[in-house]
Design a protein around this motif. Structure first.
Motif, short mmCIF file in Angstrom:
data_model
loop_
_atom_site.label_atom_id
_atom_site.label_comp_id
_atom_site.label_asym_id
_atom_site.label_seq_id
_atom_site.Cartn_x
_atom_site.Cartn_y
_atom_site.Cartn_z
N PHE A 100 0.86 -1.19 0.00
CA PHE A 100 0.00 0.00 0.00
C PHE A 100 0.89 1.24 0.00
O PHE A 100 1.73 1.41 0.88
CB PHE A 100 -0.92 0.00 1.23
N THR A 101 0.71 2.07 -0.98
CA THR A 101 1.54 3.27 -1.13
C THR A 101 0.62 4.50 -1.12
O THR A 101 -0.50 4.43 -1.63
CB THR A 101 2.29 3.20 -2.49
N TYR A 102 1.11 5.57 -0.51
CA TYR A 102 0.28 6.78 -0.38
C TYR A 102 1.00 7.98 -0.98
O TYR A 102 2.18 8.19 -0.71
CB TYR A 102 -0.03 7.04 1.10
N VAL A 103 0.28 8.72 -1.79
CA VAL A 103 0.82 9.95 -2.37
C VAL A 103 -0.15 11.06 -2.00
O VAL A 103 -1.36 10.89 -2.10
CB VAL A 103 0.86 9.87 -3.92
N ARG A 104 0.37 12.18 -1.56
CA ARG A 104 -0.51 13.29 -1.16
C ARG A 104 -0.80 14.22 -2.34
O ARG A 104 0.13 14.67 -3.01
CB ARG A 104 0.16 14.12 -0.05
N GLN A 105 -2.08 14.50 -2.57
CA GLN A 105 -2.47 15.53 -3.53
C GLN A 105 -2.75 16.78 -2.70
O GLN A 105 -3.66 16.77 -1.87
CB GLN A 105 -3.73 15.10 -4.29
N LYS A 106 -1.95 17.82 -2.90
CA LYS A 106 -2.03 18.96 -1.98
C LYS A 106 -3.33 19.74 -2.08
O LYS A 106 -3.88 20.20 -1.11
CB LYS A 106 -0.82 19.87 -2.17
#
Ligand code: G1P
Length: 286
Positions: A100-106
């Motif tokens: 599980f990988t998380y990327v932040r959309q600002k």
């Protein structure tokens, strides 16, 4: 042919339509009976062979990260209290080898922008996109149905279904060209007016896209609502690449709306062996 092992699940939206429920809880964590909406999408992806789930998230969505992480204390407590039957529910066997990988959309700049945040995580490979709001119950999952089309044609595939005329402007809509038994996408338009809709085939939140899409996302301009639309990037991609549509079989519920959310709950309730009779009686009476 390259295998599809990564799926992107955008979850950065505010869930305004479900306030106040979504003030402190991500809308994707609202349950259909006893399972959060997001878990249905993750299950669908994992069962279709996905090995890495990439969430495009925001600072208000930590509950999603916690949900797909281990909860040692709870697990230990369940062990100690001999409540073993609950352990597979909080730690599903088929998620054990999933990354599980998380990327932040600002800031919420549209679906296209959300997908573009994952370009560094997708290599030279096709990948899946699942929008958890679109909950689809079917014998063969919707993503698996798209995968079959992808594997036979080797091109990007978009899930579509027929929608009534008065609902068409809520969706991306394709202009289909029927080639043998396949549906080729001639054109695609985001949320057209009834008069401008090229067909009644609306895009559902399931895609398998060639990684070339990132090239077109870079070039996609913001629309009138200041958002970058995935549909517009796909439209640009059509000038150089073939894209197909898959008219999937299944029952779709738009869980981004209250009506769809409740309908999905009733549908699922009627399938639940413990509560189905009670739900049936309740629906009959009302
Ligand atoms: C998005 C897409 C749209 C698609 C829909 C499916 O719209 O932009 O093309 O038809 O998902 O659910 P949204 O529902 O995020 O407005």
């Amino acid at each position: 042919m390259k295998k599809i092992i990564k799926a992107v699940l955008p979850v950065a939206g505010f869930g305004t339509r479900f306030l106040p429920a979504t003030k402190a809880i991500p809308k994707e964590m609202l349950p259909i009976i006893d399972k959060p909406l997001i878990e249905y999408a993750v299950e669908e992806a994992v069962n279709a062979g996905i090995e890495e789930i990439i969430f495009v998230t925001s600072h208000t969505k930590v509950a999603i990260e916690n949900h797909f992480d281990t909860n040692f204390e709870l697990e230990e407590k369940l062990q100690k209290n001999s409540k073993h039957e609950f352990i597979p529910l909080i730690n599903p066997e088929n998620f054990k080898n999933v990354r599980f990988t998380y990327v932040r959309q600002k800031s919420p700049n549209g679906l296209g922008d959300a997908i573009n945040h994952t370009s560094h995580l997708i290599n030279d490979e096709p990948f899946a996109i699942l929008l958890a709001d679109d909950l689809i119950f079917s014998e063969e999952s919707c993503l698996s149905q798209l995968k079959i089309v992808y594997e036979s044609l080797g091109s990007s595939v978009i899930g579509v279904n027929e929608v009534p005329q008065d609902e068409i402007s809520k969706y991306g809509v394709i202009d289909p060209k029927y080639v043998d038994s396949n549906i080729k996408v001639n054109n695609i338009v985001e949320k057209p007016s009834i008069n401008d809709a090229p067909s009644n085939l609306a895009v559902v939140g399931r895609y398998i896209l060639d990684n070339e899409i990132f090239k077109y996302l870079e070039r996609t301009k913001k629309d009138s609502s200041n958002e970058i639309q995935l549909t517009d990037a796909i439209k640009l991609m059509l000038t150089d690449h073939e894209v197909f549509a898959c008219k999937y079989k299944g029952n779709k519920f738009d869980c981004g709306s209250k009506k769809g959310f409740v309908a999905a709950t009733v549908f699922k309730g009627l399938q639940d062996e413990v509560i189905s009779k009670a739900i049936y009686d309740l629906v009959q009476k009302s």
